[in-house]
Write a protein that holds these residues in place. Sequence first.
Motif, PDB file in Angstrom:
ATOM      1  N   LEU A 190       0.701  -1.119   0.015  1.00  0.00           N
ATOM      2  CA  LEU A 190       0.123  -0.063   0.174  1.00  0.00           C
ATOM      3  C   LEU A 190       0.715   1.273  -0.068  1.00  0.00           C
ATOM      4  CD1 LEU A 190      -2.960   0.956   0.139  1.00  0.00           C
ATOM      5  CD2 LEU A 190      -2.708   1.424   2.871  1.00  0.00           C
ATOM      6  N   ALA A 191       2.049   1.232   0.615  1.00  0.00           N
ATOM      7  CA  ALA A 191       2.916   2.279   0.707  1.00  0.00           C
ATOM      8  C   ALA A 191       3.112   2.694  -0.809  1.00  0.00           C
ATOM      9  CB  ALA A 191       4.072   1.781   1.185  1.00  0.00           C
ATOM     10  N   ARG A 192       3.546   1.785  -1.904  1.00  0.00           N
ATOM     11  CA  ARG A 192       3.915   2.082  -3.199  1.00  0.00           C
ATOM     12  C   ARG A 192       2.791   2.735  -3.992  1.00  0.00           C
ATOM     13  NH1 ARG A 192       8.013   0.739  -6.732  1.00  0.00           N
ATOM     14  NH2 ARG A 192       7.724  -0.025  -8.531  1.00  0.00           N
ATOM     15  N   HIS A 193       1.541   2.327  -3.422  1.00  0.00           N
ATOM     16  CA  HIS A 193       0.016   2.813  -3.911  1.00  0.00           C
ATOM     17  C   HIS A 193       0.070   4.329  -3.450  1.00  0.00           C
ATOM     18  CE1 HIS A 193      -1.977  -0.462  -6.050  1.00  0.00           C
ATOM     19  NE2 HIS A 193      -1.095  -1.172  -5.547  1.00  0.00           N
ATOM     20  N   THR A 194       0.414   4.454  -2.409  1.00  0.00           N
ATOM     21  CA  THR A 194       0.287   5.731  -1.604  1.00  0.00           C
ATOM     22  C   THR A 194       1.148   7.072  -2.427  1.00  0.00           C
ATOM     23  OG1 THR A 194      -0.411   5.019   0.463  1.00  0.00           O
ATOM     24  CG2 THR A 194       0.357   7.226   0.399  1.00  0.00           C
ATOM     25  N   PHE A 195       2.360   6.273  -2.499  1.00  0.00           N
ATOM     26  CA  PHE A 195       3.446   7.153  -3.561  1.00  0.00           C
ATOM     27  C   PHE A 195       2.914   7.725  -4.687  1.00  0.00           C
ATOM     28  CE2 PHE A 195       6.604   7.963  -6.554  1.00  0.00           C
ATOM     29  CZ  PHE A 195       7.260   9.005  -5.882  1.00  0.00           C
ATOM     30  N   ALA A 196       2.357   6.753  -5.367  1.00  0.00           N
ATOM     31  CA  ALA A 196       2.048   7.025  -6.777  1.00  0.00           C
ATOM     32  C   ALA A 196       0.831   7.799  -6.737  1.00  0.00           C
ATOM     33  CB  ALA A 196       1.745   5.765  -7.650  1.00  0.00           C
ATOM     34  N   THR A 197      -0.126   7.562  -5.826  1.00  0.00           N
ATOM     35  CA  THR A 197      -1.359   8.411  -5.820  1.00  0.00           C
ATOM     36  C   THR A 197      -1.104   9.690  -5.489  1.00  0.00           C
ATOM     37  OG1 THR A 197      -2.621   6.504  -5.425  1.00  0.00           O
ATOM     38  CG2 THR A 197      -3.807   8.569  -5.094  1.00  0.00           C
ATOM     39  N   LEU A 198      -0.392   9.797  -4.534  1.00  0.00           N
ATOM     40  CA  LEU A 198      -0.095  11.281  -4.118  1.00  0.00           C
ATOM     41  C   LEU A 198       0.562  12.293  -5.085  1.00  0.00           C
ATOM     42  CD1 LEU A 198       0.791  10.741  -0.268  1.00  0.00           C
ATOM     43  CD2 LEU A 198      -1.449  11.637  -1.263  1.00  0.00           C
ATOM     44  N   ALA A 199       1.596  11.517  -5.610  1.00  0.00           N
ATOM     45  CA  ALA A 199       2.613  12.089  -6.742  1.00  0.00           C
ATOM     46  C   ALA A 199       1.564  12.771  -8.012  1.00  0.00           C
ATOM     47  CB  ALA A 199       3.457  11.039  -7.146  1.00  0.00           C
TER      48      ALA A 199
END
Length: 245
Positions: A190-199
């Motif tokens: 989920l951390a990787r998903h979070t980075f991409a979404t916020l970016a």
Amino acid sequence: MISYEYIDGLNTFMQTAHQCKNNGAVNLLCCLKNFILYAIRNEWIEKNPFRYYKMKIDKTNVKVPLTKSELDTLIHKSLPNDRLDRIRDVFCFCCLTGLAFTDADNLRKEHLTTDEHGTLWIHKPREKTTVMSRVPLLPYPIKVLEKYRHDPELQLKGKLLPVPSNQKMNAYLKEIADICNIPKTLTTHLARHTFATLAIEYGMPIDIIAKILGHANTNMTRHYAKISEANISREMQKIGKALAV
């Protein structure tokens, strides 16, 4: 012999005997499907048993990434012990770098470089694909690296972050979510998903995100970077300003 019936039985077996969720079973079947296609290209087999087999991702069960507010809460929350504090540090590090769990676990000193402007970077080939990730570090990830720079156990292993097993990490993340009152299932991925979404929400171009995540092409990146309500609202406001009379 792998047939349609075998695939259907395997799907049922994974979801019953091994209590695998639908999306997890589909991901595993997709791996098998890719191997079958490879076998067909090499003329090892003639027929594709997946030809009429339908696999559907349950989109109602897709993990939802953290919002900026939730990530801020996670970063600043006082946690009751060092065990959870270390897990939080690793998870938030991944949220702000886009590193996958295994890449964070294998991050070493040789993967860090400083450019002519003094910016600290991670230049690391992904463990999964060997494609190079290029990540300029924000203040918080730098703070985390500095926090564990003199950790004797990590120095002995030659690693930079206190990453436990994936199973332990996910179990401890559930505790942290409860403490922070975050109504989401926190997992390492989920951390990787979070980075991409916020970016995406902050306007970073998709091709730049692909370079940071270590993706060979932007089609892979779009899987992570879902269009959010924040994007829709921002773009609608642009139209509103343009059409204002």
